[in-house]
Motif scaffolding. Structure first.
Motif, PDB file in Angstrom:
ATOM      1  N   ASP A 235     -13.093  52.282  -1.174  1.00 10.01           N
ATOM      2  CA  ASP A 235     -13.195  51.224  -0.165  1.00 10.01           C
ATOM      3  C   ASP A 235     -12.445  49.989  -0.650  1.00 10.01           C
ATOM      4  O   ASP A 235     -11.735  49.339   0.108  1.00 10.01           O
ATOM      5  CB  ASP A 235     -14.662  50.845   0.088  1.00 10.01           C
ATOM      6  CG  ASP A 235     -15.419  51.970   0.753  1.00 10.01           C
ATOM      7  OD1 ASP A 235     -14.754  52.919   1.218  1.00 10.01           O
ATOM      8  OD2 ASP A 235     -16.657  51.915   0.788  1.00 10.01           O
TER       9      ASP A 235
ATOM     10  N   VAL B 254     -16.796  38.780  -5.793  1.00 10.86           N
ATOM     11  CA  VAL B 254     -16.975  39.433  -4.491  1.00 10.86           C
ATOM     12  C   VAL B 254     -17.047  40.942  -4.672  1.00 10.86           C
ATOM     13  O   VAL B 254     -16.190  41.524  -5.342  1.00 10.86           O
ATOM     14  CB  VAL B 254     -15.792  39.099  -3.548  1.00 10.86           C
ATOM     15  CG1 VAL B 254     -15.894  39.890  -2.258  1.00 10.86           C
ATOM     16  CG2 VAL B 254     -15.758  37.610  -3.260  1.00 10.86           C
ATOM     17  N   ASN B 255     -18.077  41.540  -4.118  1.00  2.00           N
ATOM     18  CA  ASN B 255     -18.137  42.999  -4.110  1.00  2.00           C
ATOM     19  C   ASN B 255     -17.468  43.478  -2.827  1.00  2.00           C
ATOM     20  O   ASN B 255     -18.076  43.529  -1.776  1.00  2.00           O
ATOM     21  CB  ASN B 255     -19.598  43.460  -4.159  1.00  2.00           C
ATOM     22  CG  ASN B 255     -19.716  44.971  -4.143  1.00  2.00           C
ATOM     23  OD1 ASN B 255     -18.745  45.661  -3.835  1.00  2.00           O
ATOM     24  ND2 ASN B 255     -20.873  45.486  -4.461  1.00  2.00           N
ATOM     25  N   ALA B 256     -16.187  43.797  -2.924  1.00  2.00           N
ATOM     26  CA  ALA B 256     -15.419  44.150  -1.726  1.00  2.00           C
ATOM     27  C   ALA B 256     -15.497  45.643  -1.446  1.00  2.00           C
ATOM     28  O   ALA B 256     -14.648  46.199  -0.768  1.00  2.00           O
ATOM     29  CB  ALA B 256     -13.967  43.722  -1.907  1.00  2.00           C
ATOM     30  N   GLY B 257     -16.517  46.285  -1.971  1.00  2.00           N
ATOM     31  CA  GLY B 257     -16.647  47.724  -1.764  1.00  2.00           C
ATOM     32  C   GLY B 257     -16.529  48.434  -3.094  1.00  2.00           C
ATOM     33  O   GLY B 257     -16.120  47.857  -4.100  1.00  2.00           O
ATOM     34  N   THR B 258     -16.909  49.704  -3.092  1.00  3.54           N
ATOM     35  CA  THR B 258     -16.873  50.473  -4.320  1.00  3.54           C
ATOM     36  C   THR B 258     -15.699  51.440  -4.287  1.00  3.54           C
ATOM     37  O   THR B 258     -15.458  52.085  -3.279  1.00  3.54           O
ATOM     38  CB  THR B 258     -18.189  51.257  -4.465  1.00  3.54           C
ATOM     39  OG1 THR B 258     -19.267  50.329  -4.433  1.00  3.54           O
ATOM     40  CG2 THR B 258     -18.231  52.022  -5.767  1.00  3.54           C
TER      41      THR B 258
ATOM     42  N   TRP C  39     -17.211  45.611  -8.503  1.00  2.00           N
ATOM     43  CA  TRP C  39     -18.526  46.117  -8.097  1.00  2.00           C
ATOM     44  C   TRP C  39     -19.400  46.399  -9.325  1.00  2.00           C
ATOM     45  O   TRP C  39     -20.498  46.876  -9.202  1.00  2.00           O
ATOM     46  CB  TRP C  39     -18.374  47.377  -7.241  1.00  2.00           C
ATOM     47  CG  TRP C  39     -17.747  48.537  -7.956  1.00  2.00           C
ATOM     48  CD1 TRP C  39     -18.390  49.463  -8.724  1.00  2.00           C
ATOM     49  CD2 TRP C  39     -16.357  48.890  -7.977  1.00  2.00           C
ATOM     50  NE1 TRP C  39     -17.486  50.370  -9.227  1.00  2.00           N
ATOM     51  CE2 TRP C  39     -16.235  50.050  -8.781  1.00  2.00           C
ATOM     52  CE3 TRP C  39     -15.201  48.352  -7.393  1.00  2.00           C
ATOM     53  CZ2 TRP C  39     -15.012  50.670  -9.019  1.00  2.00           C
ATOM     54  CZ3 TRP C  39     -13.998  48.971  -7.635  1.00  2.00           C
ATOM     55  CH2 TRP C  39     -13.902  50.115  -8.444  1.00  2.00           C
TER      56      TRP C  39
ATOM     57  N   ALA D 207      -8.961  48.102   0.730  1.00  2.00           N
ATOM     58  CA  ALA D 207      -8.951  46.677   1.057  1.00  2.00           C
ATOM     59  C   ALA D 207      -7.869  45.956   0.263  1.00  2.00           C
ATOM     60  O   ALA D 207      -7.169  45.082   0.788  1.00  2.00           O
ATOM     61  CB  ALA D 207     -10.319  46.074   0.751  1.00  2.00           C
TER      62      ALA D 207
END
Lengths: 312, 445
Positions: free
Chosen positions: B87, B80-84, B57, B91
């Motif tokens: 989160d 890919v920004n899979a959340g900060t 991120w 994942a």
């Protein structure tokens, strides 16, 4: 199930209903002339304000810039009216990813909620109008399924889907959305009351096939119920958060709910850019389609809600 | 409608639960946790190319990925920004459990490294030559990526702490910049007295902040040796922190505003919050979130616990790691090298990141950078000095992510009731110990 009526007519407050031309001064209350109650009016007024204030806040703050959000009163407008700029920024930020999210959401809603409604109508109709072995078991399963919150199923669903290699694809959101036990149950109850058996028998005697009967005779009569179920599934899919949260990691397949959350999280990321004004404007744009859908489908929906409550 | 029980029971449907026997798939090298390749082999892998997925991120990585792909045209990187933070860890854990969808590179904050390195779900990079990079990184970050005799990631950025303060507000009320925590406490009193709406800083209970201050004060509540874990919040350094912060709480000198909320940005903008002690990555956030504060804010060294004994701590910062399930570890490590010790470092610096590499921290250009936001101040001098003063013997728990998540239910009670902060930390200690035992750690004392 029909409400039974007692033989003596009573008014709502339980006293025997006043006869017409009674000698009392007060005119009788009736459905068209309900009793006034100040307390009730104030209470419902409070509830109304409570539900509308967040919407008002959202609409007002969507007109402010990032700086304006922090140095102006929350429930009134800031000096400069930045709504149009905000909307165009929202739609173009990060190469227009918001539009992509909007289209994703539409895809999930049209295919997911549309499919769920279609399946619920087919199933509900069959359960209401046909006799077949195992019907009671189906009933028990459906009632049980209504009681299980979708959130509880999300993790097992994730593990199952990841075995099948479906995670991180649109199918991971669409397939679980197709199942709506509550919609099925609602359709079942509605179809049981809305379609007279005599009509079906008449159609069969006239030689119409079951499918033709369903599409030409039953479906139009089910319209209010269908709209109700469609609204429920639509709202559920549109607002679905937890399922896509665990299923989808690729921002290109995010629905709006996840996308807005990602934008919101940017503010608390080291080196990230705070875009609260876009989050707020984006939220406003996100609820508009739902508001429009409700206003357009209002009529059908109301008749659907009350269906089956009174037996004529 | 009366039914006999027998008939009613006949209709009970069965819910079948499919229990899936899940086994995490090992990687192609047998998941030994220690792939290896020589420098030549790494270069060859990058030339041959392939496709890797990076979960991160960190906003400056976008440019790094583009440059990297230009440099090695056969490599394709999906960023890919899979959340900060949390989160993304959730994942990542899910994907590792499921054995599919695991990225080839993942960003993990230093405080969360233990959770992944302990069970070797991220790879030991020693086989790629990572253990020789010790001199390239500043001490805090470098110690944070070490575990079980291995190197489990390459530091990407760091957060040596500094005091950011609103100079205009300080000047207005005649407040001197505090150099010790005692002065800080007095300054907090003076400021709040001068303007009841202004507070020295805000705090509603923040685990990362508390542990960083304890670190700076010399407290070492966590002792970690493999699966042997000690947790003790009664040492001298911790006590120094609790005594100071208890006074701040008792005298209502902390604004009751949660960090990173929109109220927080607002508070820093309207003079409610006069200063904050946080990591060196903060300037970029200030510039983008608080543009109106330009010129008002300055940076000073963190106040000291002992005069003449400069100590500092890290707050935040993260490493890039290679999950063990990745089948393209050579490529992944190639990317790590490029981003964290190669050309990527300069790119990220230009875009406002704060480095973890000693070469950059000591370079003339870097130190001479003038920050228009801070009125032309050479803020990097303050940050670099802070980085050099970080004690490297701090360790986080292998389950720090969980521990931090319960901070507000335990220690956080002191912020909302009359309970004492020291007791709150005691609760936090007990809850953390219980969790550690449940997870199969050996709790020592």
């Amino acid at each position: 199930m029909a409400a039974t009526t007692t033989t003596t007519r009573r008014s709502a407050n339980g006293r025997p209903a006043p006869r017409l031309r009674s000698r009392g001064r007060r005119r009788p209350n009736s459905v068209s002339r309900p009793r006034r109650s100040t307390l009730l009016t104030v209470l419902t007024g409070l509830v109304l304000v409570y539900s509308l204030v967040p919407l008002v806040w959202l609409a007002i703050n969507a007109t402010k810039t990032q700086a304006g959000l922090f140095d102006s009163f929350g429930l009134w407008f800031d000096g400069d009216f930045a709504l149009w700029g905000n909307i165009s920024d929202t739609l173009t930020y990060d190469d227009g990813v918001f539009v992509r999210w909007l289209l994703n959401t539409l895809l999930y809603v049209v295919v997911g909620a549309g499919g769920a409604t279609f399946l619920a109508v087919l199933g509900g109709y069959a359960l209401a109008k046909f006799q077949f072995p195992g019907k009671r078991a189906v009933f028990a399963v459906v009632i049980g399924a209504v009681a299980v919150p979708g959130t509880a199923l999300a993790v097992p669903t994730f593990l199952m889907f990841s075995e099948m290699g479906l995670t991180n694809t649109p199918w991971a959101v669409i397939i679980p959305s197709l199942i709506s036990p509550f919609g099925l149950y609602l359709m079942w109850v509605f179809a049981a009351d809305a379609i007279p058996v005599e009509l079906l028998e008449a159609a069969r005697i006239d030689g119409a096939s079951e499918l033709r009967t369903f599409f030409r005779v039953s479906l139009p009569m089910l319209a209010p119920g269908i709209v109700t179920v469609l609204l429920f599934t639509m709202v559920a899919t549109w607002n679905n958060y937890f399922l896509p949260l665990i299923m989808i990691k690729d921002p290109d397949w995010y629905p709006l709910t996840l996308g807005l959350n990602a934008w919101n999280a940017q503010a608390s990321t080291a080196g990230g850019e705070a875009i609260f004004h876009l989050v707020i404007t984006g939220s406003l744009l996100t609820i508009l389609p739902l508001v429009v859908a409700f206003l357009l489908l209002q009529r059908y929906w109301q008749s659907g809600l009350a269906a089956g409550s009174v037996k004529e | 409608m009366t039914k006999t029980a027998r008939r009613a029971l006949r209709g009970v449907g069965l819910a079948t639960v499919v229990a899936l026997g899940l086994t995490a798939c090992g990687s192609d090298d047998g998941g030994s946790g220690g792939a290896s390749a020589s420098a030549d082999e790494l270069t060859q892998a990058l030339e041959e190319g392939g496709r890797i997925t990076v979960w991160a991120w960190e906003p400056t990585l976008g440019q790094v990925v583009e440059d990297f792909e230009d440099e090695y045209p056969n490599v394709q990187v999906d960023l890919v920004n899979a959340g900060t933070a949390n989160d993304q860890y959730t994942a990542l854990q899910n994907a590792m459990q499921a054995g599919s969808g695991v990225p080839d590179v993942a960003q993990i904050e230093y405080y969360a490294m233990g959770q992944f390195s302990l069970n070797e779900s991220i790879s030991d990079l020693s086989g790629f030559g990572a253990q020789d990079l010790g001199d390239s990184f500043s001490p805090g970050p470098w110690s944070a990526v070490q575990a079980n005799e291995g190197v489990y990631g390459l530091p990407m950025d760091s957060g040596p702490m500094a005091l950011y303060y609103n100079k205009d507000l300080f000047d207005e009320h005649g407040i001197e910049v505090p150099t010790t925590w005692d002065e800080y406490l007095q300054a907090a009193r003076d400021l709040h007295e001068a303007d009841p709406n202004a507070y020295m800083t805000n705090d509603t209970g923040d685990a990362g902040f508390a542990t960083s201050l304890i670190w700076q004060a010399g407290g070492r509540p966590y002792q970690v040796d493999g699966t042997d874990v000690g947790i003790d919040f009664s040492d001298e350094g911790t006590t120094a922190y609790t005594e100071l912060w208890q006074q701040m709480l008792d005298e209502d000198l902390l604004a009751p505003i949660t960090s990173w909320s929109d109220e927080w940005f607002q508070g820093m903008g309207d003079g409610t919050i006069a200063s904050l002690a946080t990591g060196a990555w903060m300037p970029a956030n200030l510039e983008s979130s608080l543009p109106d504060g330009a010129g008002s804010w300055r940076v000073a060294p963190l106040p000291q616990w002992e005069e003449g004994d400069p100590a500092s701590a890290e707050n935040g910062g993260s490493a890039l790691t290679v999950p063990d399930a990745s089948t393209k570890k050579e490529l992944a490590y190639g990317f790590l090298q490029y981003a964290n010790v190669g050309d990527g470092v300069g790119t990220r610096l230009e875009n406002g990141a704060f480095p973890a590499t000693t070469a950059e921290l000591a370079s003339e250009d870097f130190l001479a950078t003038e920050f228009p936001y801070f009125g032309g101040q050479r803020a990097n001098e303050v940050f670099a000095e802070s980085a050099a003063n970080v004690a490297a013997d701090w360790s986080y728990l292998p389950f720090q992510v969980y521990a931090n998540s319960i901070f507000n239910d335990t220690a956080g009670q002191a912020y909302v009731s009359d309970s004492r902060l020291a007791d709150g930390l005691g609760d936090w200690q007990d809850s953390s110990r219980r969790y550690g035992e449940d997870q199969g750690f050996t709790l020592t004392d």
